[in-house]
Motif scaffolding. Structure first.
Motif, PDB file in Angstrom:
ATOM      1  N   ASP A 199      26.853 -15.524  27.386  1.00 34.27           N
ATOM      2  CA  ASP A 199      27.076 -14.097  27.644  1.00 34.27           C
ATOM      3  C   ASP A 199      26.012 -13.474  28.523  1.00 34.27           C
ATOM      4  OD1 ASP A 199      29.308 -14.311  26.050  1.00 34.27           O
ATOM      5  OD2 ASP A 199      28.267 -13.672  24.236  1.00 34.27           O
ATOM      6  N   MET A 200      24.817 -14.024  28.496  1.00 28.99           N
ATOM      7  CA  MET A 200      23.731 -13.484  29.311  1.00 28.99           C
ATOM      8  C   MET A 200      24.111 -13.443  30.781  1.00 28.99           C
ATOM      9  SD  MET A 200      19.867 -14.961  29.581  1.00 28.99           S
ATOM     10  CE  MET A 200      18.849 -14.670  31.026  1.00 28.99           C
ATOM     11  N   TYR A 201      24.829 -14.432  31.241  1.00 25.78           N
ATOM     12  CA  TYR A 201      25.158 -14.530  32.667  1.00 25.78           C
ATOM     13  C   TYR A 201      26.371 -13.690  33.045  1.00 25.78           C
ATOM     14  CZ  TYR A 201      22.055 -18.418  31.921  1.00 25.78           C
ATOM     15  OH  TYR A 201      20.970 -19.178  31.557  1.00 25.78           O
ATOM     16  N   ARG A 202      27.190 -13.354  32.079  1.00 23.05           N
ATOM     17  CA  ARG A 202      28.411 -12.607  32.371  1.00 23.05           C
ATOM     18  C   ARG A 202      28.162 -11.123  32.558  1.00 23.05           C
ATOM     19  NH1 ARG A 202      32.310 -15.618  27.888  1.00 23.05           N
ATOM     20  NH2 ARG A 202      32.407 -17.637  28.966  1.00 23.05           N
ATOM     21  N   GLY A 203      27.116 -10.586  31.901  1.00 29.08           N
ATOM     22  CA  GLY A 203      26.901  -9.147  31.988  1.00 29.08           C
ATOM     23  C   GLY A 203      25.503  -8.749  32.380  1.00 29.08           C
ATOM     24  N   ALA A 204      24.739  -9.691  32.936  1.00 28.63           N
ATOM     25  CA  ALA A 204      23.341  -9.415  33.237  1.00 28.63           C
ATOM     26  C   ALA A 204      23.195  -8.348  34.316  1.00 28.63           C
ATOM     27  CB  ALA A 204      22.635 -10.699  33.674  1.00 28.63           C
ATOM     28  N   ALA A 205      22.227  -7.459  34.108  1.00 27.93           N
ATOM     29  CA  ALA A 205      21.931  -6.437  35.104  1.00 27.93           C
ATOM     30  C   ALA A 205      21.388  -7.079  36.373  1.00 27.93           C
ATOM     31  CB  ALA A 205      20.921  -5.438  34.544  1.00 27.93           C
ATOM     32  N   THR A 206      21.452  -6.340  37.459  1.00 26.02           N
ATOM     33  CA  THR A 206      20.994  -6.857  38.755  1.00 26.02           C
ATOM     34  C   THR A 206      19.489  -7.084  38.729  1.00 26.02           C
ATOM     35  OG1 THR A 206      22.708  -5.514  39.800  1.00 26.02           O
ATOM     36  CG2 THR A 206      21.019  -6.468  41.244  1.00 26.02           C
ATOM     37  N   PRO A 207      19.031  -8.315  38.998  1.00 23.36           N
ATOM     38  CA  PRO A 207      17.589  -8.546  39.074  1.00 23.36           C
ATOM     39  C   PRO A 207      17.018  -7.908  40.327  1.00 23.36           C
ATOM     40  CG  PRO A 207      18.777 -10.532  39.695  1.00 23.36           C
ATOM     41  CD  PRO A 207      19.812  -9.549  39.228  1.00 23.36           C
ATOM     42  N   SER A 208      15.702  -7.663  40.316  1.00 22.26           N
ATOM     43  CA  SER A 208      15.093  -6.921  41.418  1.00 22.26           C
ATOM     44  C   SER A 208      15.270  -7.627  42.751  1.00 22.26           C
ATOM     45  CB  SER A 208      13.606  -6.702  41.135  1.00 22.26           C
ATOM     46  OG  SER A 208      12.939  -7.940  40.964  1.00 22.26           O
ATOM     47  N   MET A 209      15.281  -8.952  42.756  1.00 24.07           N
ATOM     48  CA  MET A 209      15.405  -9.671  44.016  1.00 24.07           C
ATOM     49  C   MET A 209      16.779  -9.494  44.667  1.00 24.07           C
ATOM     50  SD  MET A 209      15.837 -13.647  42.782  1.00 24.07           S
ATOM     51  CE  MET A 209      14.246 -13.679  41.991  1.00 24.07           C
ATOM     52  N   MET A 210      17.748  -8.949  43.898  1.00 23.11           N
ATOM     53  CA  MET A 210      19.092  -8.756  44.438  1.00 23.11           C
ATOM     54  C   MET A 210      19.456  -7.278  44.590  1.00 23.11           C
ATOM     55  SD  MET A 210      20.240 -11.735  45.083  1.00 23.11           S
ATOM     56  CE  MET A 210      21.879 -11.187  45.519  1.00 23.11           C
ATOM     57  N   GLU A 211      18.488  -6.385  44.402  1.00 24.63           N
ATOM     58  CA  GLU A 211      18.784  -4.959  44.486  1.00 24.63           C
ATOM     59  C   GLU A 211      19.293  -4.539  45.864  1.00 24.63           C
ATOM     60  OE1 GLU A 211      18.868  -2.477  42.385  1.00 24.63           O
ATOM     61  OE2 GLU A 211      18.323  -3.659  40.650  1.00 24.63           O
ATOM     62  N   TRP A 212      18.958  -5.315  46.885  1.00 27.52           N
ATOM     63  CA  TRP A 212      19.352  -4.938  48.238  1.00 27.52           C
ATOM     64  C   TRP A 212      20.855  -5.073  48.469  1.00 27.52           C
ATOM     65  CZ3 TRP A 212      21.603  -8.854  51.182  1.00 27.52           C
ATOM     66  CH2 TRP A 212      21.487 -10.138  50.654  1.00 27.52           C
ATOM     67  N   CYS A 213      21.566  -5.806  47.589  1.00 28.24           N
ATOM     68  CA  CYS A 213      23.004  -5.999  47.786  1.00 28.24           C
ATOM     69  C   CYS A 213      23.712  -6.174  46.445  1.00 28.24           C
ATOM     70  CB  CYS A 213      23.259  -7.205  48.684  1.00 28.24           C
ATOM     71  SG  CYS A 213      24.983  -7.368  49.202  1.00 28.24           S
ATOM     72  N   PRO A 214      23.969  -5.083  45.731  1.00 28.34           N
ATOM     73  CA  PRO A 214      24.640  -5.171  44.438  1.00 28.34           C
ATOM     74  C   PRO A 214      25.990  -5.899  44.474  1.00 28.34           C
ATOM     75  CG  PRO A 214      23.701  -2.997  44.740  1.00 28.34           C
ATOM     76  CD  PRO A 214      23.566  -3.704  46.060  1.00 28.34           C
ATOM     77  N   PRO A 215      26.826  -5.712  45.525  1.00 30.88           N
ATOM     78  CA  PRO A 215      28.100  -6.446  45.532  1.00 30.88           C
ATOM     79  C   PRO A 215      27.903  -7.965  45.543  1.00 30.88           C
ATOM     80  CG  PRO A 215      28.192  -4.613  47.073  1.00 30.88           C
ATOM     81  CD  PRO A 215      26.766  -4.736  46.645  1.00 30.88           C
ATOM     82  N   LEU A 216      26.872  -8.425  46.236  1.00 29.63           N
ATOM     83  CA  LEU A 216      26.605  -9.861  46.257  1.00 29.63           C
ATOM     84  C   LEU A 216      26.212 -10.347  44.874  1.00 29.63           C
ATOM     85  CD1 LEU A 216      26.274 -12.528  47.720  1.00 29.63           C
ATOM     86  CD2 LEU A 216      23.959 -11.825  48.382  1.00 29.63           C
ATOM     87  N   TRP A 217      25.388  -9.540  44.168  1.00 31.11           N
ATOM     88  CA  TRP A 217      25.020  -9.936  42.819  1.00 31.11           C
ATOM     89  C   TRP A 217      26.242  -9.942  41.906  1.00 31.11           C
ATOM     90  CZ3 TRP A 217      22.240 -12.613  39.833  1.00 31.11           C
ATOM     91  CH2 TRP A 217      22.228 -12.398  38.459  1.00 31.11           C
ATOM     92  N   ALA A 218      27.140  -8.976  42.076  1.00 29.56           N
ATOM     93  CA  ALA A 218      28.353  -8.953  41.256  1.00 29.56           C
ATOM     94  C   ALA A 218      29.163 -10.230  41.452  1.00 29.56           C
ATOM     95  CB  ALA A 218      29.195  -7.723  41.611  1.00 29.56           C
ATOM     96  N   LEU A 219      29.246 -10.696  42.704  1.00 27.72           N
ATOM     97  CA  LEU A 219      29.959 -11.938  42.985  1.00 27.72           C
ATOM     98  C   LEU A 219      29.226 -13.126  42.363  1.00 27.72           C
ATOM     99  CD1 LEU A 219      32.206 -13.480  44.448  1.00 27.72           C
ATOM    100  CD2 LEU A 219      30.747 -13.517  46.489  1.00 27.72           C
ATOM    101  N   MET A 220      27.903 -13.144  42.510  1.00 27.12           N
ATOM    102  CA  MET A 220      27.114 -14.235  41.941  1.00 27.12           C
ATOM    103  C   MET A 220      27.198 -14.235  40.415  1.00 27.12           C
ATOM    104  SD  MET A 220      23.724 -13.956  44.358  1.00 27.12           S
ATOM    105  CE  MET A 220      22.843 -15.206  43.425  1.00 27.12           C
ATOM    106  N   ARG A 221      27.186 -13.065  39.817  1.00 26.32           N
ATOM    107  CA  ARG A 221      27.271 -12.970  38.361  1.00 26.32           C
ATOM    108  C   ARG A 221      28.614 -13.488  37.863  1.00 26.32           C
ATOM    109  NH1 ARG A 221      26.184  -7.170  36.240  1.00 26.32           N
ATOM    110  NH2 ARG A 221      28.123  -6.801  37.377  1.00 26.32           N
ATOM    111  N   SER A 222      29.674 -13.163  38.596  1.00 28.58           N
ATOM    112  CA  SER A 222      30.993 -13.659  38.212  1.00 28.58           C
ATOM    113  C   SER A 222      31.034 -15.182  38.276  1.00 28.58           C
ATOM    114  CB  SER A 222      32.057 -13.055  39.133  1.00 28.58           C
ATOM    115  OG  SER A 222      33.326 -13.576  38.841  1.00 28.58           O
ATOM    116  N   SER A 223      30.464 -15.727  39.337  1.00 29.36           N
ATOM    117  CA  SER A 223      30.431 -17.189  39.465  1.00 29.36           C
ATOM    118  C   SER A 223      29.547 -17.811  38.400  1.00 29.36           C
ATOM    119  CB  SER A 223      29.919 -17.573  40.861  1.00 29.36           C
ATOM    120  OG  SER A 223      30.768 -17.055  41.874  1.00 29.36           O
ATOM    121  N   ALA A 224      28.402 -17.154  38.144  1.00 30.45           N
ATOM    122  CA  ALA A 224      27.484 -17.682  37.132  1.00 30.45           C
ATOM    123  C   ALA A 224      28.131 -17.669  35.753  1.00 30.45           C
ATOM    124  CB  ALA A 224      26.198 -16.861  37.117  1.00 30.45           C
TER     125      ALA A 224
END
Length: 506
Positions: A199-224
């Motif tokens: 569950d940690m990977y399904r709903g994790a908040a955006t880490p600071s290294m990905m703040e520049w592109c939230p949509p990319l993190w959303a895609l990565m989180r879905s894949s993760a």
């Protein structure tokens, strides 16, 4: 690049304080960025111990701030090994102080305390196991001599934590027998284990290294969310995996193996500055290290302080209220956000004394406080909780739900102008004293940045928030100004007040 040792009885490099020193196997492995790849395995094996699992369930903020735990773990490990003696001693004492408050009774009625020597030895042992596994999973396992040397180096750290050396077996072969026995007889399945695996990977908040592109993190989180549960399971040792009845498919094993091997091949040619995490790289290149919680001149924080993310909590969520216009009573919205983003540290939908302790612990962790200063912070947050409990816990169950809290805050603030002063101000005063690191009686811009920078706040917004609290524009925030900002947040009906903009609009 590490290489097998040829000596049959390799030298173990331990400094006078009992920690692995320069040139040790530990120095070559622990600070590598590749350690992040075995962190899921490390955290699961630690959480699987019933005492650690109970501590996570009752005291940790890992559900609401998962990156904070990873961040703290990586920073502490670096400071234990690579920091100068004074900073390393401070880190050891900071960890010991944080854990001495973690105790209670778990869901099965078993008493637990984080100060149990056997539990602390297990946690330290999993770090050695993680370093060894990092090399094995990358396709280049440590030679027997190299692994024996690493084990002896790491076991020396037991003494630095006040633990007897015989809590872990004297030789590495005995450790692997101990590790196998722990999997069979002690480690358990639990909600915390399953969360860290899935569950940690399904709903994790955006880490600071990905703040520049939230949509990319959303895609990565879905894949993760789809790939990580299987990949983490593939990393776990077979005995424990079988106890959890986990099925690992060929695709899971291939993914895990490919990621680890690709990371090793890609990172080996890189210079130390890029191959190692910041604190480790500074030590290995001879640069003077900074404090890991020290903000840089741009407000972005010391490199390594926010390896993944480190939201403060209290002030940061106060700043997240949305602007609704001057005629709109926005308090209910603000308070609801505050409850979910700040008070409910354990993420279970209700608050109790443990949530307020977690807030105090998060603040203390980021500052170099003495025992007396930490006690003051905890006392402030405990006082706030007791005030809430006595005025809000209408059913006497020791907890307060979100709707119950918002309704009570609105009612009590309307009925008593001094309500915020009698409750919230206890914690805010303690926080002010902690942030005022030089004891000047004011918070200066660099102190403000030290605690509140990083994570999800832009440095420009941070400066604007500071300027808004600095009512008299003298370049510092006084205690009255700080208290007034929080009072406005809880009391003002409109959103355009300093308390809602402490760190700028989010």
């Amino acid at each position: 690049m590490t290489a097998p040792l040829s000596a049959s009885e390799p030298e173990v490099l331990i400094d006078g304080a009992g920690f692995p020193g320069p040139g040790s196997v530990t120095w070559s492995l622990l600070g590598q960025w590749r350690m992040a790849l075995v962190m899921p395995r490390l955290l699961v094996l630690q959480a699987a111990h019933p005492v650690v699992g109970a501590g996570l369930a009752k005291h940790s903020t890992y559900r609401t701030h998962p990156w904070r735990r990873v961040d703290h773990t990586l920073i502490s490990l670096q400071r234990f090994v690579y920091a100068p003696p004074a900073q390393r001693s401070q880190e050891v004492q900071r960890v010991l102080r944080a854990h001495r408050r973690i105790k209670g009774t778990d869901e099965r009625g078993r008493a637990y305390t984080a100060e149990q020597p056997e539990v602390r030895a297990w946690v330290l042992g999993t770090v050695f196991e993680a370093m060894s596994s990092m090399e094995r999973l990358s396709g280049r396992p440590l030679s027997a001599d190299y692994e024996a040397r690493l084990y002896q180096e790491w076991c020396a750290t037991l003494g630095a934590f006040g633990l007897d050396r015989d809590l872990l077996p004297p030789h590495v072969d005995g450790f692997w027998e101990y590790f196998e026995r722990m999997q069979r007889e002690v480690l358990e399945d639990s909600t915390e284990v399953r969360f860290l695996m899935r569950d940690m990977y399904r709903g994790a908040a955006t880490p600071s290294m990905m703040e520049w592109c939230p949509p990319l993190w959303a895609l990565m989180r879905s894949s993760a969310g789809m790939l990580m549960p299987g990949a983490v399971a593939a990393q776990l040792p077979r005995t424990y995996r079988e106890r959890l009845h986990l099925h690992v498919g060929q695709a899971d094993s291939t993914l895990s193996r490919t990621v680890h091997r690709a990371a090793r091949v890609a990172m080996e040619p890189l210079p130390v500055r890029n191959r190692y995490m910041p604190i480790a790289a500074d030590a290995m290149t001879g640069r003077a290290p900074g404090r890991p919680d020290e903000a840089g001149p741009d407000g972005s924080g010391f490199p390594g302080a926010g390896l993944l993310a480190r939201p403060l909590g209290l002030v940061r969520a106060v700043a997240s209220a949305a602007f609704r216009g001057p005629d709109h009573d926005s308090r209910a919205d603000r308070l609801g956000r505050f409850f979910s983003q700040v008070l409910d540290q354990t993420g279970d939908g209700r608050i109790d004394a443990l949530d307020l302790q977690a807030m105090a612990r998060a603040l203390c962790w980021q500052l170099e406080l003495s025992q007396e200063q930490e006690d003051t912070v905890y006392a402030g947050f405990t006082g706030w909780w007791e005030h809430m409990r006595s005025t809000m816990d209408t059913d006497g169950d020791g907890g307060i739900g979100k709707d119950e809290w918002v309704t009570a805050m609105l009612r009590n603030c309307d009925a008593d102008p001094g309500y915020v002063r009698d409750g919230v101000h206890r914690a805010v005063r303690a926080m002010f004293e902690a942030v005022d690191t030089d004891g000047s009686g004011t918070i200066e811009r660099h102190e403000y940045r030290t605690v509140f920078a990083g994570g999800r706040v832009d440095p420009g917004d941070l400066d604007r928030g500071f300027d808004e609290l600095d009512v008299d524009k003298d370049g510092t925030i006084t205690l009255p100004e700080f208290l007034d900002g929080f009072t406005a947040f809880f009391m003002a009906r409109e959103s355009r007040v300093s308390g809602t903009q402490l760190l700028g609009r989010s």
